[in-house]
Structure formats: C-alpha cells, structure tokens
Design a protein around this motif. Structure first.
Motif, PDB file in Angstrom:
ATOM      1  N   GLN A 198       0.685  -1.276  -0.031  1.00  0.00           N
ATOM      2  CA  GLN A 198       0.015   0.031   0.080  1.00  0.00           C
ATOM      3  C   GLN A 198       0.974   1.467  -0.062  1.00  0.00           C
ATOM      4  OE1 GLN A 198      -3.171  -0.392  -0.662  1.00  0.00           O
ATOM      5  NE2 GLN A 198      -2.948  -2.504  -0.445  1.00  0.00           N
ATOM      6  N   HIS A 199       2.213   1.216   0.046  1.00  0.00           N
ATOM      7  CA  HIS A 199       3.234   2.352  -0.139  1.00  0.00           C
ATOM      8  C   HIS A 199       3.530   2.918  -1.178  1.00  0.00           C
ATOM      9  CE1 HIS A 199       6.794   4.408   1.072  1.00  0.00           C
ATOM     10  NE2 HIS A 199       6.406   4.262   2.371  1.00  0.00           N
ATOM     11  N   GLU A 200       3.569   4.251  -1.266  1.00  0.00           N
ATOM     12  CA  GLU A 200       3.957   5.031  -2.510  1.00  0.00           C
ATOM     13  C   GLU A 200       5.064   4.482  -3.197  1.00  0.00           C
ATOM     14  OE1 GLU A 200       6.150   8.880  -0.990  1.00  0.00           O
ATOM     15  OE2 GLU A 200       4.030   8.812  -0.470  1.00  0.00           O
ATOM     16  N   GLU A 201       6.280   3.998  -2.555  1.00  0.00           N
ATOM     17  CA  GLU A 201       7.298   3.462  -3.375  1.00  0.00           C
ATOM     18  C   GLU A 201       6.885   2.088  -3.839  1.00  0.00           C
ATOM     19  OE1 GLU A 201      11.470   4.713  -1.673  1.00  0.00           O
ATOM     20  OE2 GLU A 201      10.270   4.151  -0.105  1.00  0.00           O
TER      21      GLU A 201
ATOM     22  N   GLN B 139       4.649   0.802 -11.310  1.00  0.00           N
ATOM     23  CA  GLN B 139       4.621   1.817 -12.378  1.00  0.00           C
ATOM     24  C   GLN B 139       5.758   1.618 -13.433  1.00  0.00           C
ATOM     25  OE1 GLN B 139       4.023   5.818 -11.736  1.00  0.00           O
ATOM     26  NE2 GLN B 139       2.850   6.316 -13.150  1.00  0.00           N
TER      27      GLN B 139
ATOM     28  N   ALA C 169       4.248   1.295  -5.096  1.00  0.00           N
ATOM     29  CA  ALA C 169       3.219   1.781  -6.357  1.00  0.00           C
ATOM     30  C   ALA C 169       4.061   2.256  -7.506  1.00  0.00           C
ATOM     31  CB  ALA C 169       2.261   2.907  -6.029  1.00  0.00           C
ATOM     32  N   GLY C 170       4.993   3.241  -7.195  1.00  0.00           N
ATOM     33  CA  GLY C 170       6.068   3.660  -8.005  1.00  0.00           C
ATOM     34  C   GLY C 170       6.784   2.639  -8.732  1.00  0.00           C
TER      35      GLY C 170
END
Length: 148
Positions: A124-127, A133, A129-130
């Motif tokens: 669930q962390h933004e890193e 991507q 997700a990045g």
C-alpha cells in the motif's frame, strides 16, 4: 554408499542452499552494524550508491552501472534483500538500464525491487506503487501488454 568426505559434503551443502524458496528479509540497524564486516558492507554500499547516482545525474549512464551493481551486492549483504535500501538500489539500477534501452534487464530488476518493497514497506506504500509503475513501463516496452 554414503560419501564420507567432509569437503564434498560441505560443497554439496553449499550447492543445495541455492535451491528452494528464497525468503526475503531485512536486517535491523543493529544487525547491520553488529560486526566489522557488516559495518564495512554498509559503508561500501553507501559509497557505491552515491558514486553511481552522481554519474547518472551527469548523464554517464554506462559508467553508473558498475557502482550500482556493487552497491546492490553490498547492501544485500549488509541490510538484506528485503530492505528498503536494497529495493531503492535495484530500482535506480533498473531505471538506468531502462534509460539505456535495455528493457529486459530493467524489467527483471524492477521485479526484484518490487519484491523487496513489498516486504520492506508493504503493497500500500507509494514507493511500491512507483515501482509497479516502472515495471509496467518496462513491460510495455517489451510488448508484454497482458502482464503490464
């Protein structure tokens, strides 16, 4: 007949360690610095990472690959393959390969980074997700649209 040569048994045991499922984990800060060797690995990793990042920022992508590789080996020994630091080094190395047009290698390293981020920070962390991507971009370049 059973082998009684301790040297061969030791060698077979080392080879067998490469089989099976790899468990990713991160070492605590205390575990990293517990020994002189651990402290040296951590210091080496930071030095290699900073050198690679500097080369990459100057546009010397080819020259940045070796220090990034050295940093990934050193940080995997110092902090473990499930650490956030290892994931970041893999991600930066993958990004460098991506910018060089080596999309297959980049995809492999983005996947390695994704696995490490999932252990270190969770999905669930933004890193994380990045990283997903970046992995999707690499797979699109490889025409693996279904996987992306």
């Amino acid at each position: 007949p059973c082998c009684k040569n301790p040297r061969l048994i030791y060698k077979a045991g080392r080879l067998a360690k490469g089989f099976g499922e790899e468990v990713r984990k991160a070492k605590t800060h205390q575990e990293q610095y517990k020994s002189k060797k651990g402290r040296k690995s951590t210091e080496d990793a930071v030095r290699f990472f900073e050198e690679a990042r500097s080369l990459r920022e100057r546009g010397d992508l080819e020259k940045a690959l070796q220090p990034y590789r050295k940093a990934s080996v050193a940080i995997s020994k110092a902090a473990g393959k499930g650490s956030k630091d290892f994931a970041r080094v893999c991600n930066d190395l993958a990004q460098t390969y991506f910018e060089l047009g080596q999309h297959q290698r980049a995809a492999e390293l983005f996947e390695e980074s994704r696995l490490s981020f999932s252990v270190a920070v969770g999905e669930q962390h933004e890193e994380y997700a990045g990283c997903l991507q970046n992995l999707a971009r690499a797979k699109l370049k490889l025409q693996h649209v279904a996987d992306a």
